[in-house]
Write a protein that holds these residues in place. Sequence first.
Motif, short mmCIF file in Angstrom:
data_model
loop_
_atom_site.label_atom_id
_atom_site.label_comp_id
_atom_site.label_asym_id
_atom_site.label_seq_id
_atom_site.Cartn_x
_atom_site.Cartn_y
_atom_site.Cartn_z
N THR A 61 43.65 40.65 31.11
CA THR A 61 43.63 39.58 32.10
C THR A 61 44.53 38.42 31.70
O THR A 61 45.11 37.74 32.56
CB THR A 61 42.19 39.08 32.31
N ILE A 62 44.68 38.20 30.41
CA ILE A 62 45.52 37.10 29.93
C ILE A 62 46.97 37.23 30.42
O ILE A 62 47.70 36.24 30.50
CB ILE A 62 45.46 37.02 28.39
N SER A 63 47.38 38.43 30.76
CA SER A 63 48.74 38.64 31.26
C SER A 63 48.78 39.06 32.72
O SER A 63 49.83 39.34 33.27
CB SER A 63 49.46 39.70 30.42
N MET A 172 39.37 35.27 30.99
CA MET A 172 38.50 35.72 32.06
C MET A 172 39.11 35.48 33.44
O MET A 172 38.63 36.01 34.43
CB MET A 172 37.15 35.00 31.97
N ARG A 173 40.17 34.67 33.48
CA ARG A 173 40.83 34.37 34.74
C ARG A 173 42.31 34.69 34.64
O ARG A 173 42.91 34.50 33.59
CB ARG A 173 40.62 32.90 35.11
N PRO A 174 42.93 35.15 35.72
CA PRO A 174 44.36 35.49 35.69
C PRO A 174 45.21 34.23 35.58
O PRO A 174 44.76 33.13 35.91
CB PRO A 174 44.58 36.19 37.03
N ASP A 181 42.25 30.22 31.81
CA ASP A 181 41.75 29.94 30.46
C ASP A 181 42.57 30.62 29.37
O ASP A 181 42.36 30.37 28.18
CB ASP A 181 40.29 30.35 30.33
N GLY A 182 43.51 31.46 29.75
CA GLY A 182 44.23 32.25 28.76
C GLY A 182 45.13 31.44 27.85
O GLY A 182 45.24 31.74 26.65
N ASP A 183 45.81 30.42 28.37
CA ASP A 183 46.71 29.63 27.53
C ASP A 183 45.96 28.96 26.39
O ASP A 183 46.40 28.97 25.24
CB ASP A 183 47.43 28.57 28.37
N ALA A 184 44.81 28.38 26.69
CA ALA A 184 44.01 27.72 25.66
C ALA A 184 43.46 28.73 24.66
O ALA A 184 43.50 28.51 23.44
CB ALA A 184 42.88 26.92 26.29
#
Length: 395
Positions: A61-63, A172-174, A181-184
Amino acid sequence: MRFHSFAIAALVAISEATTPDVLHRNKARQNATTASERLGLEWLGGNSSLPKVLILFTGGTISGGSIYGALDDTQYGQLSITGETIISRNPYLLNHTQLAVSNWTTDGNGSTGTNDALVMNMTRFAHDALCSPDSDIDGAVFTHGTNSLEETAFLMDLLVNCGKPVVGAGAMRPWTHLSFDGDANFFDSVMLAASPESRNRGALVAFNARILSAFWVTKLHSTNPDAFWSTAGGDLGIFINSLPVFFNSPSQSLWKHEFSIAHVSNHSTYPALPKVDILYAAREFDGKLVLDTRANGADGVVIAGTGNGGIPNGSAQIKEALDSGLQIVVGTRSPYGPSSPSVKPSYAKSGFLHVIQARIMLQLAIASGMGMNETIGLFEGRFRTAIGQEWTPGR
């Protein structure tokens, strides 16, 4: 496929045209003095004095992105970004670290969520990069889909044991969502892998500003950004100003067994792991399901039992399966608490290990050549000692 492994790297080297550029790269690897050179890693960042963190990029999901707008966090996946793009989104990363991306994404041949062989190849690569005598790398981060992040994290915790941190990162979010939330999570994971304080703590997971042990971590919420928690042991620390703050000095679980990656890799299932299925026990549990797993080629089965590791029915079929050579571990379907040892065991109880982690432990036990009695000792030994319930096979 687009993933690195030693065998595939060799095949690529043979099949590539012998251009001057290829010959130069091959010669450079032959004359390599560090793992980075030998593995062909290209480091991003201009300050060679900063810690080197290897990024094992598997997607997840991070990508992933959505074509349905900034509010969608359930139907995404139509868009994707690379590991390099994730790095470029945060200019602060290269102020603190040097980063090299090793791609483990695949095209139509499964993912780290579905393919044991892919995960094992990546784990071997990480072990070589971090633990070989010529290693010049301080730590590693692997991006991962959250549905099975805990499985890969646990596997790496049991197989990559030279003190250097390996950290799981996900989202958890795209990335198209208004509160991605992926960048953090990615930044925190890199800072964690680069920190000397992370050494000798086993594999870790950085999620939602919390530091979790890979040995105990599990996904307890299907959609919330605070999805990961520990089934035992609690959090190891938190992130303040995106830097890791640990609660205690380095330690690891008393229940942990460090397996030899070389020994596991010699098993006949190489490059994958032995087939182990999971069954879920409930009222009217059908013991024939255990026999069915054996007939379908399983070497072992983990049963999510009721309460403290109970199985409502099927004792005759379970005995038949054990006699046929199937190894059985029984955990609990409860999210917390143990599956405690039996006084006179015929199969193993998983103790405090979640059934997902128990499956991986059983796979590694079988790949290491352990029989049922040895597997019982592996899962139950420390638990039995703690409660004064020692057991010797045959008695």
